[in-house]
Design a protein around this motif. Structure first.
Motif, PDB file in Angstrom:
ATOM      1  N   LEU A 123       0.837  -1.196   0.000  1.00 43.62           N
ATOM      2  CA  LEU A 123       0.000   0.000   0.000  1.00 43.62           C
ATOM      3  C   LEU A 123       0.875   1.250   0.000  1.00 43.62           C
ATOM      4  CD1 LEU A 123      -2.843   1.315   0.276  1.00 43.62           C
ATOM      5  CD2 LEU A 123      -2.495   1.217   2.762  1.00 43.62           C
ATOM      6  N   PHE A 124       0.592   2.149  -0.907  1.00 38.13           N
ATOM      7  CA  PHE A 124       1.285   3.428  -1.007  1.00 38.13           C
ATOM      8  C   PHE A 124       0.598   4.384  -0.042  1.00 38.13           C
ATOM      9  CE2 PHE A 124       2.811   6.818  -4.245  1.00 38.13           C
ATOM     10  CZ  PHE A 124       4.047   6.885  -3.617  1.00 38.13           C
ATOM     11  N   ALA A 125       1.013   4.387   1.210  1.00 41.83           N
ATOM     12  CA  ALA A 125       0.287   5.092   2.266  1.00 41.83           C
ATOM     13  C   ALA A 125       0.905   6.454   2.551  1.00 41.83           C
ATOM     14  CB  ALA A 125       0.281   4.255   3.542  1.00 41.83           C
ATOM     15  N   PRO A 126       0.078   7.488   2.690  1.00 38.35           N
ATOM     16  CA  PRO A 126       0.605   8.804   3.066  1.00 38.35           C
ATOM     17  C   PRO A 126       1.052   8.796   4.524  1.00 38.35           C
ATOM     18  CG  PRO A 126      -1.786   8.849   3.054  1.00 38.35           C
ATOM     19  CD  PRO A 126      -1.390   7.497   2.533  1.00 38.35           C
ATOM     20  N   ASP A 127       1.893   9.757   4.862  1.00 39.03           N
ATOM     21  CA  ASP A 127       2.401   9.846   6.227  1.00 39.03           C
ATOM     22  C   ASP A 127       1.378  10.563   7.109  1.00 39.03           C
ATOM     23  OD1 ASP A 127       3.914   9.764   8.476  1.00 39.03           O
ATOM     24  OD2 ASP A 127       5.462  11.138   7.791  1.00 39.03           O
ATOM     25  N   VAL A 128       0.327   9.821   7.463  1.00 38.89           N
ATOM     26  CA  VAL A 128      -0.724  10.312   8.346  1.00 38.89           C
ATOM     27  C   VAL A 128      -0.947   9.252   9.425  1.00 38.89           C
ATOM     28  CG1 VAL A 128      -1.856  11.643   6.529  1.00 38.89           C
ATOM     29  CG2 VAL A 128      -2.566   9.272   6.932  1.00 38.89           C
ATOM     30  N   TYR A 129      -1.831   9.549  10.345  1.00 40.16           N
ATOM     31  CA  TYR A 129      -2.169   8.554  11.352  1.00 40.16           C
ATOM     32  C   TYR A 129      -3.099   7.498  10.768  1.00 40.16           C
ATOM     33  CZ  TYR A 129      -0.156  11.104  15.316  1.00 40.16           C
ATOM     34  OH  TYR A 129       0.702  11.713  16.190  1.00 40.16           O
ATOM     35  N   MET A 130      -3.036   6.310  11.365  1.00 40.93           N
ATOM     36  CA  MET A 130      -3.924   5.212  11.008  1.00 40.93           C
ATOM     37  C   MET A 130      -4.464   4.595  12.292  1.00 40.93           C
ATOM     38  SD  MET A 130      -2.984   1.586   9.064  1.00 40.93           S
ATOM     39  CE  MET A 130      -3.095   2.139   7.362  1.00 40.93           C
ATOM     40  N   ARG A 243      -7.516   2.004   9.334  1.00 40.94           N
ATOM     41  CA  ARG A 243      -8.229   3.045   8.598  1.00 40.94           C
ATOM     42  C   ARG A 243      -7.426   4.340   8.708  1.00 40.94           C
ATOM     43  NH1 ARG A 243     -13.049   2.965  10.890  1.00 40.94           N
ATOM     44  NH2 ARG A 243     -14.251   2.000   9.232  1.00 40.94           N
ATOM     45  N   LEU A 244      -7.135   4.944   7.568  1.00 40.72           N
ATOM     46  CA  LEU A 244      -6.395   6.201   7.559  1.00 40.72           C
ATOM     47  C   LEU A 244      -7.216   7.298   8.231  1.00 40.72           C
ATOM     48  CD1 LEU A 244      -5.063   6.107   3.898  1.00 40.72           C
ATOM     49  CD2 LEU A 244      -3.803   5.514   5.983  1.00 40.72           C
ATOM     50  N   ILE A 245      -6.565   8.136   8.994  1.00 42.39           N
ATOM     51  CA  ILE A 245      -7.226   9.265   9.630  1.00 42.39           C
ATOM     52  C   ILE A 245      -6.950  10.495   8.774  1.00 42.39           C
ATOM     53  CG2 ILE A 245      -7.398  10.671  11.726  1.00 42.39           C
ATOM     54  CD1 ILE A 245      -6.545   8.219  13.316  1.00 42.39           C
ATOM     55  N   LEU A 246      -7.894  10.783   7.909  1.00 41.63           N
ATOM     56  CA  LEU A 246      -7.774  11.901   6.967  1.00 41.63           C
ATOM     57  C   LEU A 246      -8.747  12.984   7.420  1.00 41.63           C
ATOM     58  CD1 LEU A 246      -7.678   9.741   3.715  1.00 41.63           C
ATOM     59  CD2 LEU A 246      -5.735  10.672   4.985  1.00 41.63           C
ATOM     60  N   ASP A 247      -8.327  13.744   8.421  1.00 35.36           N
ATOM     61  CA  ASP A 247      -9.244  14.668   9.096  1.00 35.36           C
ATOM     62  C   ASP A 247      -9.099  16.122   8.662  1.00 35.36           C
ATOM     63  OD1 ASP A 247      -6.753  14.914  10.191  1.00 35.36           O
ATOM     64  OD2 ASP A 247      -7.354  14.477  12.253  1.00 35.36           O
ATOM     65  N   THR A 248      -8.360  16.367   7.590  1.00 33.22           N
ATOM     66  CA  THR A 248      -8.276  17.719   7.026  1.00 33.22           C
ATOM     67  C   THR A 248      -8.344  17.601   5.501  1.00 33.22           C
ATOM     68  OG1 THR A 248      -5.868  17.759   6.767  1.00 33.22           O
ATOM     69  CG2 THR A 248      -6.753  18.435   8.916  1.00 33.22           C
ATOM     70  N   PRO A 249      -8.791  18.667   4.815  1.00 32.78           N
ATOM     71  CA  PRO A 249      -8.817  18.636   3.347  1.00 32.78           C
ATOM     72  C   PRO A 249      -7.431  18.395   2.746  1.00 32.78           C
ATOM     73  CG  PRO A 249     -10.129  20.473   4.170  1.00 32.78           C
ATOM     74  CD  PRO A 249      -9.410  19.905   5.353  1.00 32.78           C
ATOM     75  N   ALA A 253      -6.436  15.373   0.207  1.00 28.49           N
ATOM     76  CA  ALA A 253      -5.806  15.658  -1.089  1.00 28.49           C
ATOM     77  C   ALA A 253      -4.517  14.876  -1.259  1.00 28.49           C
ATOM     78  CB  ALA A 253      -5.544  17.158  -1.220  1.00 28.49           C
ATOM     79  N   ARG A 254      -3.717  14.783  -0.192  1.00 23.46           N
ATOM     80  CA  ARG A 254      -2.466  14.007  -0.257  1.00 23.46           C
ATOM     81  C   ARG A 254      -2.761  12.542  -0.521  1.00 23.46           C
ATOM     82  NH1 ARG A 254       0.660  14.848   5.053  1.00 23.46           N
ATOM     83  NH2 ARG A 254       1.964  13.222   4.146  1.00 23.46           N
ATOM     84  N   ALA A 255      -3.783  12.021   0.147  1.00 19.65           N
ATOM     85  CA  ALA A 255      -4.146  10.616  -0.045  1.00 19.65           C
ATOM     86  C   ALA A 255      -4.624  10.367  -1.472  1.00 19.65           C
ATOM     87  CB  ALA A 255      -5.217  10.211   0.956  1.00 19.65           C
ATOM     88  N   GLU A 256      -5.417  11.278  -2.014  1.00 17.94           N
ATOM     89  CA  GLU A 256      -5.898  11.134  -3.387  1.00 17.94           C
ATOM     90  C   GLU A 256      -4.738  11.147  -4.372  1.00 17.94           C
ATOM     91  OE1 GLU A 256      -8.695  14.289  -3.857  1.00 17.94           O
ATOM     92  OE2 GLU A 256     -10.379  13.130  -2.995  1.00 17.94           O
ATOM     93  N   LYS A 257      -3.735  11.959  -4.089  1.00 12.44           N
ATOM     94  CA  LYS A 257      -2.551  12.033  -4.938  1.00 12.44           C
ATOM     95  C   LYS A 257      -1.801  10.703  -4.961  1.00 12.44           C
ATOM     96  CE  LYS A 257       1.515  14.984  -5.641  1.00 12.44           C
ATOM     97  NZ  LYS A 257       2.321  16.111  -5.067  1.00 12.44           N
ATOM     98  N   PRO A 263     -11.589   7.665   1.557  1.00 13.09           N
ATOM     99  CA  PRO A 263     -10.888   8.015   2.800  1.00 13.09           C
ATOM    100  C   PRO A 263     -11.355   7.206   4.012  1.00 13.09           C
ATOM    101  CG  PRO A 263     -12.471   9.729   2.221  1.00 13.09           C
ATOM    102  CD  PRO A 263     -12.421   8.778   1.060  1.00 13.09           C
ATOM    103  N   LYS A 264     -12.504   6.533   3.905  1.00 11.98           N
ATOM    104  CA  LYS A 264     -13.014   5.771   5.048  1.00 11.98           C
ATOM    105  C   LYS A 264     -12.778   4.267   4.913  1.00 11.98           C
ATOM    106  CE  LYS A 264     -16.603   9.153   6.177  1.00 11.98           C
ATOM    107  NZ  LYS A 264     -18.052   9.385   6.405  1.00 11.98           N
TER     108      LYS A 264
END
Length: 327
Positions: A123-130, A243-249, A253-257, A263-264
């Motif tokens: 998985l190409f995961a962004p550097d966010v919380y999970m 589950r990625l915690i994508l709590d800001t726009p 956007a980073r995850a979509e990139k 996102p859920k």
């Protein structure tokens, strides 16, 4: 021989010892700075050592989980190509020093970690919380569920293990954000092993509860670390949901990139690490599962585990290195 067979054979050759050398070198480099209080320096020497060894491997490797994005990390950044360029094309997830704070303070369970898989398998995961939940092997598929309360997951696990809930131990990162989770788990009578850092090690510890004393991992941590942990569980048969915690726009956007459209979405082990996967970890400091690097007058000892998903093989390698110049 088809391409899949070629790749599998390539991974098999790497497994024979090459991947062990990668984590050994990083662990020894970091261990020289244990207890010195300098997280950045310890991490940098581990990165340097791991990159040098990776570039000796006969692979066409692409770092998909690394030290950060290209503008944040000079080496082992996401998208960096490593290896000799001759050999199978593979994805690489790595953490040259998992637990930088742990190493700087010389506390337990700092590791050098790497996972190698077929191209397009990690998985190409962004550097966010999970948000994560994980257990080891030997339980019915689907036993745990990230969408039910932790009390329910503890009850399910205890029933499947044939014990009472107070006989279960959960591993949780010691963070203020986990205060409610910790209270909920303690209210059941279950024990908690709080860790200050190193949630890859925390998840891996669920794979051998008889040795580590940890039955389940709960809570939020880094998404890149979640992919590394999933690679280890893929090799042992453990279960994990994240589950990625994508709590800001901006995070959305980073995850979509990075190709994440939902996102859920709940990711399971097989979603984060597919195909033939190799995983290796070498202890930097002493821990529940691995001994740390030991420096003798004329030798260095290392302790490594190497896992492979296709064969469900777990190799434990305790090495005594007398050629100190190679480090």
């Amino acid at each position: 021989m088809n391409m899949a067979q070629n790749i599998a054979a390539g991974l098999d050759r790497i497994l024979t010892m090459e991947v062990v050398r990668v984590t050994e070198r990083a662990a020894v480099a970091a261990a020289r700075l244990r207890g010195r209080g300098d997280e950045k320096a310890a991490d940098q020497v581990a990165v340097d050592a791991m990159r040098q060894e990776l570039n000796r491997l006969a692979i066409k490797g692409t770092v998909v989980i690394g030290e950060g994005e290209r503008d944040e990390a000079p080496m082992l950044y996401i998208g960096e190509e490593v290896g000799t360029g001759k050999g199978p094309a593979v994805d690489i997830a790595l953490d040259p020093l998992e637990g930088t704070t742990i190493c700087a303070k010389n506390l337990p369970n700092a590791l050098a970690v790497i996972a190698i898989a077929e191209k397009g398998s990690l998985l190409f995961a962004p550097d966010v919380y999970m948000d994560k939940i994980a257990i080891g092997p030997g339980y019915p598929d689907g036993l745990i569920d990230i969408d039910v309360p932790p009390t329910e997951n503890l009850a399910r696990l205890a029933k499947a293990k044939g014990v009472a809930v107070p006989d279960i131990t959960a591993c949780i990162l010691d963070r203020p954000r986990h205060a409610r989770l910790i209270d909920a788990v303690r209210a059941t009578g279950a024990a908690i092993r709080l860790i200050g850092d190193g949630d890859v090690a925390g998840v891996i510890h669920t794979t051998d509860p008889d040795e580590t004393g940890i039955d389940i991992y709960l809570g939020t941590g880094g998404a890149p670390e979640g992919v590394l942990a999933a690679a280890a569980l893929r090799c042992t048969g453990g279960q994990m949901q994240g589950r990625l915690i994508l709590d800001t726009p901006q995070k959305v956007a980073r995850a979509e990139k990075m190709g994440i459209s939902d996102p859920k979405r709940v990711y399971r082990v097989q979603d984060m690490a597919r195909g033939d996967v190799l995983f290796a970890a070498t202890g930097v400091t002493d821990g529940n599962l691995l001994d740390g690097v030991k420096f003798g007058r004329t030798f260095i000892t290392t302790h490594t585990i190497v896992l492979r998903s296709s064969s469900r093989t777990v190799r434990e390698i305790k090495a005594r290195h007398q050629d100190l110049d190679k480090f």
